[in-house]
Design a protein around this motif. Structure first.
Motif, PDB file in Angstrom:
ATOM      1  N   VAL A  46       0.834  -1.202   0.000  1.00  0.00           N
ATOM      2  CA  VAL A  46       0.000   0.000   0.000  1.00  0.00           C
ATOM      3  C   VAL A  46       0.870   1.253   0.000  1.00  0.00           C
ATOM      4  N   CYS A  47       1.968   1.213   0.747  1.00  0.00           N
ATOM      5  CA  CYS A  47       2.873   2.363   0.804  1.00  0.00           C
ATOM      6  C   CYS A  47       3.680   2.533  -0.491  1.00  0.00           C
ATOM      7  N   LEU A  48       3.943   1.441  -1.204  1.00  0.00           N
ATOM      8  CA  LEU A  48       4.842   1.471  -2.367  1.00  0.00           C
ATOM      9  C   LEU A  48       4.148   1.874  -3.662  1.00  0.00           C
ATOM     10  N   GLU A  49       2.869   1.777  -3.741  1.00  0.00           N
ATOM     11  CA  GLU A  49       2.159   2.023  -5.007  1.00  0.00           C
ATOM     12  C   GLU A  49       2.355   3.467  -5.466  1.00  0.00           C
ATOM     13  N   ASN A  50       2.882   3.618  -6.700  1.00  0.00           N
ATOM     14  CA  ASN A  50       3.112   4.924  -7.334  1.00  0.00           C
ATOM     15  C   ASN A  50       4.047   5.825  -6.527  1.00  0.00           C
ATOM     16  N   THR A  51       5.008   5.237  -5.835  1.00  0.00           N
ATOM     17  CA  THR A  51       6.011   5.997  -5.091  1.00  0.00           C
ATOM     18  C   THR A  51       7.366   5.308  -5.235  1.00  0.00           C
ATOM     19  N   SER A  52       8.379   5.968  -4.723  1.00  0.00           N
ATOM     20  CA  SER A  52       9.726   5.402  -4.716  1.00  0.00           C
ATOM     21  C   SER A  52       9.911   4.517  -3.488  1.00  0.00           C
ATOM     22  N   TYR A  53      10.996   3.768  -3.503  1.00  0.00           N
ATOM     23  CA  TYR A  53      11.286   2.894  -2.374  1.00  0.00           C
ATOM     24  C   TYR A  53      11.601   3.696  -1.108  1.00  0.00           C
ATOM     25  N   GLU A  54      12.239   4.832  -1.272  1.00  0.00           N
ATOM     26  CA  GLU A  54      12.585   5.651  -0.103  1.00  0.00           C
ATOM     27  C   GLU A  54      11.337   6.207   0.572  1.00  0.00           C
ATOM     28  N   SER A  77      -9.251   6.485  12.883  1.00  0.00           N
ATOM     29  CA  SER A  77     -10.095   7.099  11.851  1.00  0.00           C
ATOM     30  C   SER A  77      -9.325   7.216  10.531  1.00  0.00           C
ATOM     31  N   ILE A  78     -10.070   7.484   9.476  1.00  0.00           N
ATOM     32  CA  ILE A  78      -9.456   7.630   8.153  1.00  0.00           C
ATOM     33  C   ILE A  78      -8.584   8.885   8.096  1.00  0.00           C
ATOM     34  N   SER A  79      -9.005   9.929   8.786  1.00  0.00           N
ATOM     35  CA  SER A  79      -8.211  11.171   8.781  1.00  0.00           C
ATOM     36  C   SER A  79      -6.858  10.961   9.452  1.00  0.00           C
ATOM     37  N   GLU A  80      -6.827  10.174  10.510  1.00  0.00           N
ATOM     38  CA  GLU A  80      -5.546   9.887  11.166  1.00  0.00           C
ATOM     39  C   GLU A  80      -4.615   9.092  10.256  1.00  0.00           C
ATOM     40  N   LEU A  81      -5.169   8.174   9.516  1.00  0.00           N
ATOM     41  CA  LEU A  81      -4.348   7.375   8.606  1.00  0.00           C
ATOM     42  C   LEU A  81      -3.876   8.187   7.400  1.00  0.00           C
ATOM     43  N   THR A  82      -4.727   9.071   6.913  1.00  0.00           N
ATOM     44  CA  THR A  82      -4.322   9.901   5.771  1.00  0.00           C
ATOM     45  C   THR A  82      -3.183  10.844   6.130  1.00  0.00           C
ATOM     46  N   PRO A  89       0.901  10.531  -3.233  1.00  0.00           N
ATOM     47  CA  PRO A  89      -0.346  10.656  -4.003  1.00  0.00           C
ATOM     48  C   PRO A  89      -1.418   9.692  -3.493  1.00  0.00           C
ATOM     49  N   HIS A  90      -2.652  10.161  -3.559  1.00  0.00           N
ATOM     50  CA  HIS A  90      -3.828   9.351  -3.161  1.00  0.00           C
ATOM     51  C   HIS A  90      -3.690   8.860  -1.712  1.00  0.00           C
ATOM     52  N   ALA A  91      -3.495   9.796  -0.807  1.00  0.00           N
ATOM     53  CA  ALA A  91      -3.297   9.443   0.603  1.00  0.00           C
ATOM     54  C   ALA A  91      -4.565   8.837   1.212  1.00  0.00           C
ATOM     55  N   LEU A  96      -7.806   3.994   3.227  1.00  0.00           N
ATOM     56  CA  LEU A  96      -8.930   3.066   3.101  1.00  0.00           C
ATOM     57  C   LEU A  96      -8.444   1.632   2.898  1.00  0.00           C
ATOM     58  N   GLN A  97      -7.385   1.455   2.152  1.00  0.00           N
ATOM     59  CA  GLN A  97      -6.850   0.109   1.933  1.00  0.00           C
ATOM     60  C   GLN A  97      -6.302  -0.490   3.233  1.00  0.00           C
ATOM     61  N   VAL A  98      -5.599   0.334   4.022  1.00  0.00           N
ATOM     62  CA  VAL A  98      -5.045  -0.161   5.291  1.00  0.00           C
ATOM     63  C   VAL A  98      -6.166  -0.589   6.226  1.00  0.00           C
ATOM     64  N   ARG A  99      -7.169   0.238   6.338  1.00  0.00           N
ATOM     65  CA  ARG A  99      -8.279  -0.097   7.238  1.00  0.00           C
ATOM     66  C   ARG A  99      -9.068  -1.304   6.731  1.00  0.00           C
ATOM     67  N   GLY A 100      -9.252  -1.409   5.419  1.00  0.00           N
ATOM     68  CA  GLY A 100      -9.999  -2.539   4.870  1.00  0.00           C
ATOM     69  C   GLY A 100      -9.295  -3.875   5.082  1.00  0.00           C
ATOM     70  N   VAL A 101      -7.967  -3.895   4.946  1.00  0.00           N
ATOM     71  CA  VAL A 101      -7.211  -5.135   5.164  1.00  0.00           C
ATOM     72  C   VAL A 101      -7.288  -5.575   6.612  1.00  0.00           C
ATOM     73  N   LEU A 102      -7.085  -4.649   7.528  1.00  0.00           N
ATOM     74  CA  LEU A 102      -7.120  -4.987   8.946  1.00  0.00           C
ATOM     75  C   LEU A 102      -8.512  -5.444   9.380  1.00  0.00           C
TER      76      LEU A 102
END
Length: 330
Positions: A46-54, A77-82, A89-91, A96-102
């Motif tokens: 989820v963190c890596l999508e459309n971003t660099s490894y760093e 809450s979603i605001s805390e995760l965002t 991009p697309h924070a 939403l993906q993190v919360r949905g998986v958990l």
């Protein structure tokens, strides 16, 4: 037609090797091998999508440090995760993906142990991950490729645009279709290298505009595979030449400064030599003075033994002998 398709696929495979070889010379590093759990692998995807490894590493660390455990992360809450994905991009979509998986894993076993995915086949694992709410295709394929190790090529929008620029895919394909279509070009053993260097090129700040969505919408021409390798080398060589041009004026300025500083240094050296001559004359004077002091210091040394002799003679001069007086009395 079948033979023509086979020759095209073989040419693309050889071309992909050459492209990875040129990128390997330009970008340093190698594909990473992590010992993450299944749930941690999903969160890192989820963190890596459309971003660099760093940037993905930094976001993943913030996720782990901000909460005591996965249950607190699930209840947040979603605001805390965002806020944890600020700058990416697309924070909100990531949150939403993190919360949905958990939530999916907790409702299934009332626990956050998802290691049962390792014992399943690719089809079974793809079905189970497809049930997770709001989970993107890249995260699903990234998890399957890292956990089960199949011939899977996870592509996000940035890496897909690079593959289109190489002439391997069409821009109108979806991410799932693109990931499936590129299997015939990249072999299973070459998937980690291809994905790694593809992301390095896609997330390079100097080439972001070159591989943007707007750029591909304007250009709808067919790409000749014979030109792709030369086009990549020219693109990378331009970035190196711009670096050299920016550094050359700085070196010229430093050279002129050094020449200016050398001239006054040479003038100062001449009076410095004169001063050294003066120092030598001063040394001679000091030598003479020391000689005089030595002469004066020798005189009191001669007087001292003379005084000692006198003190020795005094007891000898007294001569108090009573013998002659006694003779006279007789």
């Amino acid at each position: 037609m079948a033979t023509a398709q086979k020759t095209k696929a073989a040419d693309k495979q050889n071309l992909s090797k050459k492209l990875v070889g040129t990128l390997k010379k330009y970008y340093k590093g190698a594909p990473r091998k992590t010992d993450l759990s299944v749930l941690e692998t999903i969160l890192y995807g989820v963190c890596l999508e459309n971003t660099s490894y760093e940037d993905a590493d930094a976001a993943f660390k913030r996720l782990k440090k901000s909460f005591c455990d996965f249950n607190e992360m699930r209840v947040s809450s979603i605001s805390e995760l965002t806020d944890l994905f600020d700058g990416l991009p697309h924070a909100e979509k990531r949150a939403l993906q993190v919360r949905g998986v958990l939530q999916y894993i907790f409702e299934k076993s009332f626990d956050f142990d998802f290691e049962s995915l390792r014992r399943k086949t690719l089809e079974q694992g793809a079905r189970q991950l497809g049930r997770v709410k709001d989970l993107s295709s890249f995260v699903r394929l990234f998890t399957l490729q890292n956990i089960l190790g199949g011939h899977i090529i996870p592509l996000d929008s940035m890496s897909k645009n690079i593959s289109v620029w190489f002439g391997f895919l069409e821009h109108e394909l979806s991410l799932e279709e693109a990931s499936e279509g590129i299997k015939s070009i990249v072999k299973k053993a070459e998937v980690p290298l291809y994905c790694y260097f593809l992301r390095c090129l896609a997330t390079d700040a100097r080439f972001v505009k070159q591989f943007s969505e707007d750029h591909f919408k304007k250009e709808k021409k067919e790409i000749d595979l014979d030109i792709v390798l030369d086009r990549l080398t020219k693109l990378l060589s331009k970035s190196t030449t711009t670096r050299k041009k920016t550094t050359t004026p700085k070196t010229k300025k430093n050279v002129t400064k050094k020449v200016i500083t050398k001239k006054p240094a040479a003038k100062k050296s001449s009076p410095a030599r004169k001063k050294t001559h003066g120092k030598k004359t001063v040394k001679k004077k000091t030598v003479k003075k020391t000689v005089k002091k030595k002469v004066t210091s020798q005189k009191p040394k001669r007087k001292k033994p003379s005084t000692k002799k006198k003190t020795v003679k005094k007891p000898i001069i007294k001569k108090k002998k009573s013998a002659p007086k006694k003779k006279s009395s007789r």
